[in-house]
Design an enzyme around this catalytic site. Structure first.
Site, PDB file in Angstrom:
ATOM      1  N   CYS A  47      39.642 -22.051   8.481  1.00 52.09           N
ATOM      2  CA  CYS A  47      38.398 -22.397   7.305  1.00 52.09           C
ATOM      3  C   CYS A  47      37.047 -21.780   7.818  1.00 52.09           C
ATOM      4  O   CYS A  47      36.333 -21.463   7.168  1.00 52.09           O
ATOM      5  CB  CYS A  47      38.320 -23.713   7.045  1.00 52.09           C
ATOM      6  SG  CYS A  47      39.749 -24.324   6.395  1.00 52.09           S
ATOM      7  N   CYS A  99      38.922 -27.690  10.303  1.00 55.87           N
ATOM      8  CA  CYS A  99      40.099 -26.558   9.985  1.00 55.87           C
ATOM      9  C   CYS A  99      39.547 -25.360  10.616  1.00 55.87           C
ATOM     10  O   CYS A  99      38.425 -24.723  10.065  1.00 55.87           O
ATOM     11  CB  CYS A  99      40.287 -26.556   8.622  1.00 55.87           C
ATOM     12  SG  CYS A  99      40.982 -24.897   8.155  1.00 55.87           S
TER      13      CYS A  99
END
Lengths: 110, 320
Positions: free
Chosen positions: A35, A32
């Site tokens: 993230c 991700c």
């Protein structure tokens, strides 16, 4: 020094819920992108709130139970807990600038 | 107030390329980014249409490489959302963020565009609980489930195809009966057994309490309403330019994009615009990067002219 500890399904209750301080948990996964952007900001927050909040990260690829318990359907998600309470006092979904995060944390712990 | 030659507002493909060129021209350069560095590419799984990467490249990795390249030549990054952009009496600009105030002699505006929202019940309430604008972030949480993707452009199909890695079925819901997406993405989507198309249909409501459970759909031709059980809805129905800071400073087109000439100059001297924010943008990473380079070169010309004028003034003053 940034101090963000790895937590897991097995250690979550002991470390996060029953910790000595409020705890902020960064739910993330290696694939991700946002993230990976949040991680250094969480690191900086761990320095600024040292001694006031414990900081953790939880890999949602390796841990299924805790994300499922909290209905995590989107990452990054940051959840803030007060000691002894397994219900989060703040849930922040998606990438936010540091100023926004501090505001949410301060409001939730005020 | 910290002073810079060139301030770049927005750290996506256009902004990071402009920064690379500005920094290599040895101009003091700062980039403001209030969200995710890389902009739209940062959440793209695979970029297949950026030349030089025959196998494609992960969008976030490419964004980080662009950032490193800009920083290597001295670009400063400020991870602060910009609150206001003002022109000062002397012709330079003041940029105010939630972290402070900065002054720059030239500004390159590369704030891009954000994904549109549907504006229907359930959308805000269920954001992060199955309503998503980032398939690469969230698709993995819906393994084995049926999900919906709304839209008919490149983003909708690209993200939809990504979601098929996890979901058992991806329903593409489109309000027309033809797609706007590029041919290659259409071919791949039609060939993918997990992709299913629902034409001439709009989403009227997203249902669920703790998480998305279903969508209320309406066929725009027949008026028929149906309920589609899904665990998630990914929304890719176009974008709105982030041009609010330009209002009152530079001329915009009817869609809110900055009007620029071929050198990426806006109607205000010293203010340049590049990438998805500008009028008639191709809305492609390579085009944004090209715009960014053009804008930085134009900004450099602009600063050179200012420097020469200042020197000339100095010479005159000495002679007097």
């Amino acid at each position: 020094m940034a101090d963000v500890r790895e937590t897991s399904d097995a250690t979550f209750t002991t470390e996060v819920v029953n910790g000595d301080l409020p705890a902020l948990v960064d739910f993330w996964a290696p694939w991700c992108g946002p993230c990976r952007m949040v991680a250094p900001i969480v690191g900086e927050l761990s320095e600024e709130y040292a001694g006031k909040i414990n900081f953790f990260k939880l890999n949602t690829d390796e841990n299924a139970n805790v994300p499922s318990k909290y209905g995590i359907r989107s990452i990054p998600s940051l959840l803030l807990f007060k000691p002894g309470d397994d219900k989060p006092v703040a849930t922040i979904v998606g990438f936010r600038p540091k100023g926004d995060l501090k505001k949410r944390i301060d409001e939730a712990l005020a | 107030m910290k002073q810079y030659d060139i301030a770049i507002i927005g750290g996506g493909g256009a902004g990071l390329t402009a920064a690379l060129y500005a920094a290599r021209a040895r101009r003091s350069t700062i980039v403001f980014e209030g969200k995710v560095t890389g902009g739209q590419i940062a959440t793209t799984d695979l970029v297949e249409n950026f030349p030089g990467f025959p196998e494609g490249v992960n969008g976030f990795d490419l964004a980080m490489a662009m950032l490193q390249q800009a920083e290597r030549f001295g670009t400063e990054m400020a991870y602060e959302p910009v609150q206001s952009l003002e022109r000062l009496p002397g012709g330079s600009f003041r940029i105010t963020t939630d972290g402070g105030a900065y002054e720059a002699r030239a500004v390159i505006y590369t704030a891009g565009a954000d994904y549109n929202r549907l504006g229907i019940p359930g959308e805000t309430e269920l954001t992060g609980k199955g309503v998503s604008w980032c398939a690469t972030c969230d698709a993995a949480f819906f393994a084995g489930q049926e999900v919906a993707v709304v839209g008919g452009g490149d983003a909708a199909l690209d993200e939809g195809l990504f979601v098929t890695r996890y979901a058992s079925k991806v329903h593409v819901i489109h309000r027309r009966d033809t797609l706007r997406a590029s041919q290659i993405l259409q071919e791949r989507s039609f060939a993918n057994p997990r992709m299913s198309f629902t034409w001439d249909t709009v989403v009227e409501r997203i249902n669920g309490t703790d998480q998305v459970t279903s969508l209320d759909l309406r066929n725009v031709k027949t008026g028929e309403t149906t309920n589609l059980p899904v665990g998630a809805i990914f929304i890719f129905i176009g974008q709105t330019p982030n041009s609010h800071l330009l209002k009152g400073l530079a001329e915009l087109d009817a869609g809110g994009h900055a009007l620029v000439d071929l050198e990426m100059r806006t109607s205000l001297p010293g203010l340049f615009a590049a990438g998805d924010i500008r009028t008639k943008a191709a809305r492609q990473l390579i085009a944004a990067a090209g715009d960014g380079a053009t804008a930085a070169i134009s900004a450099e010309h602009y600063l050179n002219a200012l420097d020469r004028a200042a020197e000339h003034e100095g010479t005159l003053a000495t002679a007097r």
